[in-house]
Write a protein that holds these residues in place. Structure first.
Motif, PDB file in Angstrom:
ATOM      1  N   SER A   1     -72.803  20.495 -45.829  1.00 31.17           N
ATOM      2  CA  SER A   1     -71.394  20.360 -46.185  1.00 31.17           C
ATOM      3  C   SER A   1     -70.510  20.317 -44.944  1.00 31.17           C
ATOM      4  O   SER A   1     -69.563  19.526 -44.864  1.00 31.17           O
ATOM      5  CB  SER A   1     -70.966  21.508 -47.088  1.00 31.17           C
ATOM      6  OG  SER A   1     -71.649  21.455 -48.305  1.00 31.17           O
ATOM      7  N   ILE A   2     -70.811  21.153 -43.974  1.00 36.94           N
ATOM      8  CA  ILE A   2     -70.014  21.168 -42.750  1.00 36.94           C
ATOM      9  C   ILE A   2     -70.306  19.931 -41.901  1.00 36.94           C
ATOM     10  O   ILE A   2     -69.399  19.346 -41.307  1.00 36.94           O
ATOM     11  CB  ILE A   2     -70.257  22.480 -41.980  1.00 36.94           C
ATOM     12  CG1 ILE A   2     -69.678  23.638 -42.785  1.00 36.94           C
ATOM     13  CG2 ILE A   2     -69.652  22.431 -40.588  1.00 36.94           C
ATOM     14  CD1 ILE A   2     -69.997  25.000 -42.252  1.00 36.94           C
ATOM     15  N   LEU A   3     -71.569  19.499 -41.854  1.00 37.07           N
ATOM     16  CA  LEU A   3     -71.899  18.285 -41.103  1.00 37.07           C
ATOM     17  C   LEU A   3     -71.275  17.038 -41.721  1.00 37.07           C
ATOM     18  O   LEU A   3     -70.964  16.083 -41.011  1.00 37.07           O
ATOM     19  CB  LEU A   3     -73.409  18.113 -41.004  1.00 37.07           C
ATOM     20  CG  LEU A   3     -74.121  18.964 -39.969  1.00 37.07           C
ATOM     21  CD1 LEU A   3     -75.623  18.705 -40.027  1.00 37.07           C
ATOM     22  CD2 LEU A   3     -73.587  18.712 -38.578  1.00 37.07           C
ATOM     23  N   SER A   4     -71.085  17.038 -43.035  1.00 34.52           N
ATOM     24  CA  SER A   4     -70.423  15.888 -43.661  1.00 34.52           C
ATOM     25  C   SER A   4     -68.989  15.759 -43.177  1.00 34.52           C
ATOM     26  O   SER A   4     -68.427  14.664 -43.195  1.00 34.52           O
ATOM     27  CB  SER A   4     -70.468  16.001 -45.185  1.00 34.52           C
ATOM     28  OG  SER A   4     -69.622  17.033 -45.645  1.00 34.52           O
ATOM     29  N   CYS A   5     -68.424  16.857 -42.718  1.00 36.68           N
ATOM     30  CA  CYS A   5     -67.077  16.814 -42.146  1.00 36.68           C
ATOM     31  C   CYS A   5     -67.120  16.499 -40.656  1.00 36.68           C
ATOM     32  O   CYS A   5     -66.408  15.626 -40.167  1.00 36.68           O
ATOM     33  CB  CYS A   5     -66.373  18.156 -42.338  1.00 36.68           C
ATOM     34  SG  CYS A   5     -66.211  18.678 -44.033  1.00 36.68           S
ATOM     35  N   ALA A   6     -67.968  17.217 -39.935  1.00 34.05           N
ATOM     36  CA  ALA A   6     -67.960  17.139 -38.476  1.00 34.05           C
ATOM     37  C   ALA A   6     -68.488  15.803 -37.949  1.00 34.05           C
ATOM     38  O   ALA A   6     -67.964  15.280 -36.968  1.00 34.05           O
ATOM     39  CB  ALA A   6     -68.780  18.282 -37.901  1.00 34.05           C
ATOM     40  N   LEU A   7     -69.502  15.249 -38.558  1.00 35.27           N
ATOM     41  CA  LEU A   7     -70.091  14.015 -38.044  1.00 35.27           C
ATOM     42  C   LEU A   7     -69.185  12.804 -38.194  1.00 35.27           C
ATOM     43  O   LEU A   7     -69.247  11.863 -37.412  1.00 35.27           O
ATOM     44  CB  LEU A   7     -71.430  13.733 -38.737  1.00 35.27           C
ATOM     45  CG  LEU A   7     -72.580  14.670 -38.391  1.00 35.27           C
ATOM     46  CD1 LEU A   7     -73.811  14.274 -39.174  1.00 35.27           C
ATOM     47  CD2 LEU A   7     -72.867  14.661 -36.901  1.00 35.27           C
ATOM     48  N   TYR A   8     -68.345  12.830 -39.214  1.00 36.63           N
ATOM     49  CA  TYR A   8     -67.518  11.659 -39.494  1.00 36.63           C
ATOM     50  C   TYR A   8     -66.047  11.898 -39.182  1.00 36.63           C
ATOM     51  O   TYR A   8     -65.205  11.068 -39.499  1.00 36.63           O
ATOM     52  CB  TYR A   8     -67.731  11.223 -40.945  1.00 36.63           C
ATOM     53  CG  TYR A   8     -69.178  10.886 -41.194  1.00 36.63           C
ATOM     54  CD1 TYR A   8     -69.717   9.710 -40.706  1.00 36.63           C
ATOM     55  CD2 TYR A   8     -70.008  11.774 -41.868  1.00 36.63           C
ATOM     56  CE1 TYR A   8     -71.047   9.409 -40.891  1.00 36.63           C
ATOM     57  CE2 TYR A   8     -71.348  11.469 -42.064  1.00 36.63           C
ATOM     58  CZ  TYR A   8     -71.852  10.293 -41.572  1.00 36.63           C
ATOM     59  OH  TYR A   8     -73.177  10.000 -41.746  1.00 36.63           O
ATOM     60  N   GLY A   9     -65.709  13.043 -38.585  1.00 37.92           N
ATOM     61  CA  GLY A   9     -64.356  13.302 -38.114  1.00 37.92           C
ATOM     62  C   GLY A   9     -63.313  13.419 -39.201  1.00 37.92           C
ATOM     63  O   GLY A   9     -62.134  13.175 -38.959  1.00 37.92           O
ATOM     64  N   ASN A  10     -63.724  13.786 -40.386  1.00 35.57           N
ATOM     65  CA  ASN A  10     -62.797  13.922 -41.502  1.00 35.57           C
ATOM     66  C   ASN A  10     -63.115  15.227 -42.216  1.00 35.57           C
ATOM     67  O   ASN A  10     -64.233  15.419 -42.696  1.00 35.57           O
ATOM     68  CB  ASN A  10     -62.962  12.734 -42.454  1.00 35.57           C
ATOM     69  CG  ASN A  10     -61.856  12.645 -43.455  1.00 35.57           C
ATOM     70  OD1 ASN A  10     -61.131  13.585 -43.679  1.00 35.57           O
ATOM     71  ND2 ASN A  10     -61.736  11.482 -44.064  1.00 35.57           N
ATOM     72  N   TRP A  11     -62.144  16.104 -42.315  1.00 32.98           N
ATOM     73  CA  TRP A  11     -62.396  17.437 -42.829  1.00 32.98           C
ATOM     74  C   TRP A  11     -62.065  17.592 -44.313  1.00 32.98           C
ATOM     75  O   TRP A  11     -62.085  18.697 -44.847  1.00 32.98           O
ATOM     76  CB  TRP A  11     -61.646  18.461 -41.991  1.00 32.98           C
ATOM     77  CG  TRP A  11     -62.203  18.498 -40.611  1.00 32.98           C
ATOM     78  CD1 TRP A  11     -61.765  17.799 -39.532  1.00 32.98           C
ATOM     79  CD2 TRP A  11     -63.368  19.198 -40.185  1.00 32.98           C
ATOM     80  NE1 TRP A  11     -62.566  18.041 -38.451  1.00 32.98           N
ATOM     81  CE2 TRP A  11     -63.562  18.899 -38.823  1.00 32.98           C
ATOM     82  CE3 TRP A  11     -64.263  20.059 -40.812  1.00 32.98           C
ATOM     83  CZ2 TRP A  11     -64.601  19.423 -38.074  1.00 32.98           C
ATOM     84  CZ3 TRP A  11     -65.294  20.580 -40.072  1.00 32.98           C
ATOM     85  CH2 TRP A  11     -65.462  20.268 -38.716  1.00 32.98           C
ATOM     86  N   TRP A  12     -61.800  16.527 -45.023  1.00 33.09           N
ATOM     87  CA  TRP A  12     -61.530  16.610 -46.458  1.00 33.09           C
ATOM     88  C   TRP A  12     -62.719  17.107 -47.283  1.00 33.09           C
ATOM     89  O   TRP A  12     -62.532  17.816 -48.271  1.00 33.09           O
ATOM     90  CB  TRP A  12     -61.051  15.263 -46.996  1.00 33.09           C
ATOM     91  CG  TRP A  12     -59.615  15.006 -46.679  1.00 33.09           C
ATOM     92  CD1 TRP A  12     -59.131  14.170 -45.720  1.00 33.09           C
ATOM     93  CD2 TRP A  12     -58.483  15.602 -47.294  1.00 33.09           C
ATOM     94  NE1 TRP A  12     -57.773  14.219 -45.707  1.00 33.09           N
ATOM     95  CE2 TRP A  12     -57.346  15.093 -46.671  1.00 33.09           C
ATOM     96  CE3 TRP A  12     -58.326  16.534 -48.312  1.00 33.09           C
ATOM     97  CZ2 TRP A  12     -56.070  15.459 -47.025  1.00 33.09           C
ATOM     98  CZ3 TRP A  12     -57.051  16.905 -48.671  1.00 33.09           C
ATOM     99  CH2 TRP A  12     -55.934  16.372 -48.037  1.00 33.09           C
TER     100      TRP A  12
END
Length: 127
Positions: A22-33
């Motif tokens: 879940s956190i990598l889905s935010c961090a890898l793509y630069g979008n924290w939604w």
């Protein structure tokens, strides 16, 4: 073969992997939604914990508590929101499809861990 400590260790690894995805889905793509989904992980068990005490202990009783049913409904709403929110965000073009997949797989791991833990370590009631 499976001891209680091995089971807890395996469940904690699955839970950590779910949060990591879940956190990598935010961090890898630069979008924290997609991080909003993590809040549903924390909020989903609360309605059952709050309204669960209104459930009758008699299995033969035909009486159904509307308060307990409302708690189950709110839990279901939060769980479905945890899976639906990444899909909506991806469809709107706010997050990428890979971030959506990672967030959904992370949600499956987190919710699956919660369900397995609650079924394996449920207190046995003596009749």
């Amino acid at each position: 073969m499976f001891t209680q400590s091995n089971t807890i260790a395996g469940l904690s690894i699955c839970l950590a992997a779910g949060f990591l995805l879940s956190i990598l889905s935010c961090a890898l793509y630069g979008n924290w939604w997609p991080l909003l989904v993590v809040f549903t992980y924390a909020l989903a068990p609360l309605p059952n914990a709050i309204f669960g005490r209104y459930v009758t202990s008699d299995p033969l009783a035909d009486v159904s508590s509307s308060v307990a049913d409302f708690g189950r409904f709110m839990t279901a709403v939060l769980v479905i929101s945890g899976f639906g929110l990444p899909v909506v965000l991806s469809h709107a073009g706010i997050i990428t499809s890979m971030a959506m997949y990672m967030s959904i797989i992370g949600g499956v791991l987190v919710y699956g861990t919660i369900i397995v833990y609650s079924t394996l370590f449920r207190e046995q009631q003596d009749f």
